[in-house]
Design an enzyme around this catalytic site. Structure first.
Site, PDB file in Angstrom:
ATOM      1  N   GLU A 106     -10.949  -7.431  15.667  1.00 16.13           N
ATOM      2  CA  GLU A 106     -11.564  -6.259  16.279  1.00 16.13           C
ATOM      3  C   GLU A 106     -11.701  -5.109  15.283  1.00 16.13           C
ATOM      4  O   GLU A 106     -12.470  -4.182  15.518  1.00 16.13           O
ATOM      5  CB  GLU A 106     -10.772  -5.808  17.506  1.00 16.13           C
ATOM      6  CG  GLU A 106      -9.278  -5.562  17.298  1.00 16.13           C
ATOM      7  CD  GLU A 106      -8.927  -4.442  16.370  1.00 16.13           C
ATOM      8  OE1 GLU A 106      -9.564  -3.383  16.471  1.00 16.13           O
ATOM      9  OE2 GLU A 106      -8.025  -4.611  15.533  1.00 16.13           O
ATOM     10  N   SER A 107     -10.941  -5.169  14.176  1.00 18.86           N
ATOM     11  CA  SER A 107     -10.937  -4.089  13.200  1.00 18.86           C
ATOM     12  C   SER A 107     -12.090  -4.215  12.208  1.00 18.86           C
ATOM     13  O   SER A 107     -11.926  -3.935  11.027  1.00 18.86           O
ATOM     14  CB  SER A 107      -9.606  -4.095  12.461  1.00 18.86           C
ATOM     15  OG  SER A 107      -9.351  -5.386  11.933  1.00 18.86           O
ATOM     16  N   LYS A 138     -12.065 -11.840   5.022  1.00 15.68           N
ATOM     17  CA  LYS A 138     -13.206 -11.384   5.809  1.00 15.68           C
ATOM     18  C   LYS A 138     -14.240 -10.842   4.839  1.00 15.68           C
ATOM     19  O   LYS A 138     -13.907 -10.515   3.699  1.00 15.68           O
ATOM     20  CB  LYS A 138     -12.776 -10.350   6.838  1.00 15.68           C
ATOM     21  CG  LYS A 138     -12.060  -9.156   6.277  1.00 15.68           C
ATOM     22  CD  LYS A 138     -11.443  -8.359   7.416  1.00 15.68           C
ATOM     23  CE  LYS A 138     -10.699  -7.154   6.900  1.00 15.68           C
ATOM     24  NZ  LYS A 138      -9.320  -7.087   7.362  1.00 15.68           N
ATOM     25  N   LYS A 161      -2.557  -6.579  -3.864  1.00 12.88           N
ATOM     26  CA  LYS A 161      -2.421  -7.734  -2.980  1.00 12.88           C
ATOM     27  C   LYS A 161      -2.553  -9.012  -3.797  1.00 12.88           C
ATOM     28  O   LYS A 161      -3.410  -9.093  -4.682  1.00 12.88           O
ATOM     29  CB  LYS A 161      -3.516  -7.670  -1.915  1.00 12.88           C
ATOM     30  CG  LYS A 161      -3.389  -8.742  -0.851  1.00 12.88           C
ATOM     31  CD  LYS A 161      -4.337  -8.488   0.295  1.00 12.88           C
ATOM     32  CE  LYS A 161      -5.708  -9.037  -0.006  1.00 12.88           C
ATOM     33  NZ  LYS A 161      -6.506  -9.298   1.184  1.00 12.88           N
ATOM     34  N   SER A 218      -8.114  -0.962   0.761  1.00 19.00           N
ATOM     35  CA  SER A 218      -9.137  -1.222   1.771  1.00 19.00           C
ATOM     36  C   SER A 218      -9.854   0.046   2.231  1.00 19.00           C
ATOM     37  O   SER A 218     -10.459   0.737   1.440  1.00 19.00           O
ATOM     38  CB  SER A 218      -8.499  -1.977   2.939  1.00 19.00           C
ATOM     39  OG  SER A 218      -9.472  -2.353   3.858  1.00 19.00           O
ATOM     40  N   HIS A 219      -9.723   0.356   3.515  1.00 22.75           N
ATOM     41  CA  HIS A 219     -10.467   1.464   4.110  1.00 22.75           C
ATOM     42  C   HIS A 219      -9.707   2.778   4.019  1.00 22.75           C
ATOM     43  O   HIS A 219     -10.175   3.795   4.534  1.00 22.75           O
ATOM     44  CB  HIS A 219     -10.723   1.126   5.573  1.00 22.75           C
ATOM     45  CG  HIS A 219      -9.463   0.669   6.247  1.00 22.75           C
ATOM     46  ND1 HIS A 219      -8.917  -0.564   5.997  1.00 22.75           N
ATOM     47  CD2 HIS A 219      -8.625   1.291   7.090  1.00 22.75           C
ATOM     48  CE1 HIS A 219      -7.791  -0.695   6.685  1.00 22.75           C
ATOM     49  NE2 HIS A 219      -7.597   0.427   7.355  1.00 22.75           N
ATOM     50  N   THR A 255      -2.420 -10.232  14.116  1.00 26.06           N
ATOM     51  CA  THR A 255      -3.286  -9.356  13.329  1.00 26.06           C
ATOM     52  C   THR A 255      -3.128  -9.644  11.836  1.00 26.06           C
ATOM     53  O   THR A 255      -2.022  -9.852  11.364  1.00 26.06           O
ATOM     54  CB  THR A 255      -2.890  -7.894  13.609  1.00 26.06           C
ATOM     55  OG1 THR A 255      -3.113  -7.653  14.987  1.00 26.06           O
ATOM     56  CG2 THR A 255      -3.711  -6.927  12.780  1.00 26.06           C
ATOM     57  N   ASP A 260     -14.640  -5.852   2.694  1.00 28.94           N
ATOM     58  CA  ASP A 260     -14.368  -6.964   3.606  1.00 28.94           C
ATOM     59  C   ASP A 260     -14.678  -6.632   5.068  1.00 28.94           C
ATOM     60  O   ASP A 260     -14.774  -7.520   5.897  1.00 28.94           O
ATOM     61  CB  ASP A 260     -12.939  -7.520   3.441  1.00 28.94           C
ATOM     62  CG  ASP A 260     -11.867  -6.482   3.640  1.00 28.94           C
ATOM     63  OD1 ASP A 260     -12.202  -5.300   3.879  1.00 28.94           O
ATOM     64  OD2 ASP A 260     -10.673  -6.841   3.551  1.00 28.94           O
ATOM     65  N   ARG A 261     -14.833  -5.343   5.373  1.00 24.72           N
ATOM     66  CA  ARG A 261     -15.147  -4.986   6.766  1.00 24.72           C
ATOM     67  C   ARG A 261     -16.643  -4.748   6.950  1.00 24.72           C
ATOM     68  O   ARG A 261     -17.347  -4.497   5.979  1.00 24.72           O
ATOM     69  CB  ARG A 261     -14.426  -3.696   7.153  1.00 24.72           C
ATOM     70  CG  ARG A 261     -12.942  -3.848   7.159  1.00 24.72           C
ATOM     71  CD  ARG A 261     -12.282  -2.620   7.735  1.00 24.72           C
ATOM     72  NE  ARG A 261     -10.863  -2.887   7.861  1.00 24.72           N
ATOM     73  CZ  ARG A 261     -10.036  -2.231   8.649  1.00 24.72           C
ATOM     74  NH1 ARG A 261     -10.483  -1.225   9.380  1.00 24.72           N
ATOM     75  NH2 ARG A 261      -8.766  -2.549   8.715  1.00 24.72           N
ATOM     76  N   ASP A 317     -13.153  -1.951   0.135  1.00 23.54           N
ATOM     77  CA  ASP A 317     -13.121  -3.168  -0.681  1.00 23.54           C
ATOM     78  C   ASP A 317     -14.112  -4.230  -0.209  1.00 23.54           C
ATOM     79  O   ASP A 317     -14.071  -5.368  -0.687  1.00 23.54           O
ATOM     80  CB  ASP A 317     -11.706  -3.745  -0.711  1.00 23.54           C
ATOM     81  CG  ASP A 317     -11.203  -4.135   0.666  1.00 23.54           C
ATOM     82  OD1 ASP A 317     -11.610  -3.495   1.650  1.00 23.54           O
ATOM     83  OD2 ASP A 317     -10.408  -5.087   0.770  1.00 23.54           O
ATOM     84  N   ASP A 352     -16.552  -1.320   4.049  1.00 19.86           N
ATOM     85  CA  ASP A 352     -15.423  -0.427   3.732  1.00 19.86           C
ATOM     86  C   ASP A 352     -15.107  -0.398   2.240  1.00 19.86           C
ATOM     87  O   ASP A 352     -15.860  -0.935   1.427  1.00 19.86           O
ATOM     88  CB  ASP A 352     -14.189  -0.848   4.536  1.00 19.86           C
ATOM     89  CG  ASP A 352     -13.577  -2.132   4.019  1.00 19.86           C
ATOM     90  OD1 ASP A 352     -14.335  -2.988   3.523  1.00 19.86           O
ATOM     91  OD2 ASP A 352     -12.341  -2.287   4.095  1.00 19.86           O
ATOM     92  N   ARG A 403       0.837  -1.201   0.000  1.00 20.44           N
ATOM     93  CA  ARG A 403       0.000   0.000   0.000  1.00 20.44           C
ATOM     94  C   ARG A 403       0.863   1.237   0.000  1.00 20.44           C
ATOM     95  O   ARG A 403       1.762   1.372   0.834  1.00 20.44           O
ATOM     96  CB  ARG A 403      -0.900   0.035   1.228  1.00 20.44           C
ATOM     97  CG  ARG A 403      -2.005  -0.941   1.089  1.00 20.44           C
ATOM     98  CD  ARG A 403      -3.094  -0.678   2.082  1.00 20.44           C
ATOM     99  NE  ARG A 403      -3.913  -1.871   2.160  1.00 20.44           N
ATOM    100  CZ  ARG A 403      -4.731  -2.144   3.143  1.00 20.44           C
ATOM    101  NH1 ARG A 403      -4.856  -1.300   4.148  1.00 20.44           N
ATOM    102  NH2 ARG A 403      -5.444  -3.239   3.137  1.00 20.44           N
TER     103      ARG A 403
END
Ligand code: G1P
Ligand code: ZN
Length: 542
Positions: A363-364, A375, A125, A112-113, A343, A280-281, A278, A276, A21
């Site tokens: 937790e994220s 995820k 990725k 991502s976010h 993580t 996944d969250r 992409d 988010d 990133r």
């Protein structure tokens, strides 16, 4: 025609927690994308003639990067590329396509976010054949290759039309442009009771889904409003935009504040959710209650049997180390193991592949299962809906019921963004220096029981991963965890994770920040956050 182009290494192509990133202008340097993509392929073998899935979250530079990936993949011998229309594929949809089509692997273009746009972030990725992020063995090999690369191969071909579904041939390879939603949606139907969810919506249940102008818009429109009849207007900010409408596509209480405020108001629908950049969250908010991702993992695991895909029970649960121990209590009650990993989603892949865990979470805002190897934001939303549809209970009542059975893990994460890198490393080093002397000492009523730098031994491949975060563990089960982010692109981000367990007969209805006030103060004191970083308060509290 295939050209071989000479190039020189870039020194900064080390993949982090989730791929490479950087800021968009870094990726726009001549040969930057080419070098990294060629280095990925140079680190793999046996892919000649095989399938590669490619897609991204639609952020700025997505289309340009995809054209490069297509031409380099073809030049290196892939025989078939599967690409989401418009270059769009959510991260879980890439995982789903890799698995569904038994592809060799996939490339995801996303940060991502992180914010997007010409001065925002971009990322690349690589995912392996099980659909999950490449393990460290591969990302280390990719990085090593980026430091010595001297040429790449690229097809001299016109750009592929990304907006027309169908197949074309590029240098003998088939390039398929596919609908980004179809196969993902079909997988969701095998897991969840769509009829029950439809009946829930038909009974007047209302929800709002904030797609944050990111990749889940098309998925949410098709599945929630289309298949499940949630009603027009359920999905807001549903059109993916290259700069996410100028917003930060991170579904937390800071960046999804509008949704949060709505859910706390008298106008609140029954259920609120967001995803988010992409896809996944996930963020889950009931009427009058934000469900922390750690609690959401525990509540989903405790109730998963209500969804057909999980009716047979869970083989195990896995959570990342900083995630609260709420899921551990559910695992204990279910009589299954709870795994604690470093993580990053890549550590769950082996556990899922080996059938040791069924549901995983961080937790994220990351939750997922063995249906893919990423995820999955919408999956979490659909599992919640399935449970609510079957149980006909509000989110608030479900949470209260859960805490009354298992007790409550009060939990918060404090992020200090864009702090000086040297100061951040100094802070972590100083904490590591204290590890040996802390156990047995007390701070007020809090007695330190153990302190370490988390290490993980993978039970499947036997690998060891060290230095994954400093843990200060207290006698009453409370914890403070410190680690530096591996996904940031500017300076360093210090993450401080704070947790306190209150048993089922204790005070379960406190406000989180005040329930944790003592530990929060102690987290400053132990690490000298203000002295070392100049920050009095965190940039983001989740
Ligand atoms: C962050 C989260 C982590 C997640 C990753 C990718 O990584 O903390 O749980 O897996 O993003 O979404 P970090 O920046 O903390 O290294
Ligand atoms: Zn993401």
């Amino acid at each position: 025609m295939i050209r071989t182009v000479e190039t020189k290494p870039f020194a900064d192509q080390k993949p982090g927690t989730s791929g490479l990133r950087k800021k968009v202008p870094v990726f726009q340097q001549p040969n930057y994308v080419e070098n990294f993509v060629q280095s990925i392929f140079d680190s793999l073998e046996g892919f000649a003639g095989k399938t590669l899935v490619v897609g991204g979250d639609g952020r700025y530079y997505n289309r340009e990067a995809i054209q490069k990936v297509i031409k380099i993949a073809v030049a290196n011998g892939f025989g078939h590329l599967v690409i989401g229309k418009g270059g769009i594929l959510s991260t879980p949809a890439v995982s789903c396509l890799i698995r569904g089509r038994t592809a060799y692997g996939g490339i995801i273009l996303s940060a991502s976010h992180n914010p997007g746009g010409p001065n925002g972030d971009f990322g690349i990725k690589y995912n392996i054949g099980n659909g999950g992020p490449a393990p460290e063995k591969i990302t280390d090999a990719i990085f090593a290759r980026t430091t010595t690369i001297d040429h790449y191969k690229i097809a001299d071909a016109p750009d592929v039309d990304l907006d027309t579904i169908g197949a074309t041939i590029v240098e003998g390879a088939k390039v398929d442009i596919v609908d980004p939603v179809t196969e993902y949606s079909a997988l969701m139907k095998t897991l969840f009771d769509f009829d029950a969810i439809r009946a829930l919506f038909a009974s007047g249940f209302r929800m709002r889904f904030d797609a944050m102008h990111a990749v889940t818009g098309p998925y949410a429109h098709a599945i929630l409003e289309g298949e499940l009849g949630s009603g027009a207007g359920t999905v807001v900010n549903g059109v993916p935009l290259p700069d996410f409408g100028g917003h930060h596509p991170d579904p937390n209480l800071t960046y999804a504040k509008e949704l949060y405020d709505l859910m706390m108001s008298s106008e609140a629908p029954n259920f609120g959710a967001a995803s988010d950049g992409d896809g996944d969250r996930n963020l889950i908010i009931g009427r009058g209650i934000f469900v922390t991702p750690s609690d959401s993992l525990a509540m989903l695991a405790a109730n998963a049997r209500h969804a057909p895909g999980y009716a047979k029970g869970l083989a195990g649960i896995a959570r990342s180390m900083p995630t609260s121990a709420a899921a551990d209590r559910v695992a204990a009650k279910l009589g299954v193991k709870c795994y604690e990993t470093p993580t990053g989603w890549k550590f769950f892949g082996n556990l899922l592949d080996a059938g040791l865990a069924t549901i995983c979470g961080e937790e994220s805002s990351g939750t997922g299962s063995n249906h893919v190897r990423e995820k999955d934001g919408l999956w979490a939303v659909l599992l919640w809906l399935n449970i609510l549809a079957k149980r006909r209970i509000s989110v608030l009542d479900l949470a209260r019921e859960h805490w009354s059975i298992y007790g409550r893990n009060y939990y918060t994460r404090h992020d200090y963004d864009e702090i000086d890198l040297t100061a951040a490393n100094g802070l972590m080093d100083a904490l590591r220096g204290q590890l040996a002397s802390l156990p047995g000492t007390s701070r007020g009523v809090l007695k330190i029981h153990a302190a370490d730098d988390f290490e993980y031994h993978d039970p499947v491949d036997g690998s060891d991963t060290k230095a994954q975060g400093v843990r200060i563990l207290f006698e009453d089960g409370s914890r403070i965890v410190y680690r530096l982010s591996g996904t940031g692109t500017a300076g360093a981000t210090l993450r401080v994770y704070i947790e306190r367990y209150v048993p089922e007969d204790g005070n379960l209805g406190e406000e989180t920040q005040s329930a944790l006030a003592d530990l929060i103060a102690l987290s400053h004191e132990l690490a000298g956050i203000e002295q070392r970083t100049g920050r009095k308060a965190p940039s983001v509290i989740t």
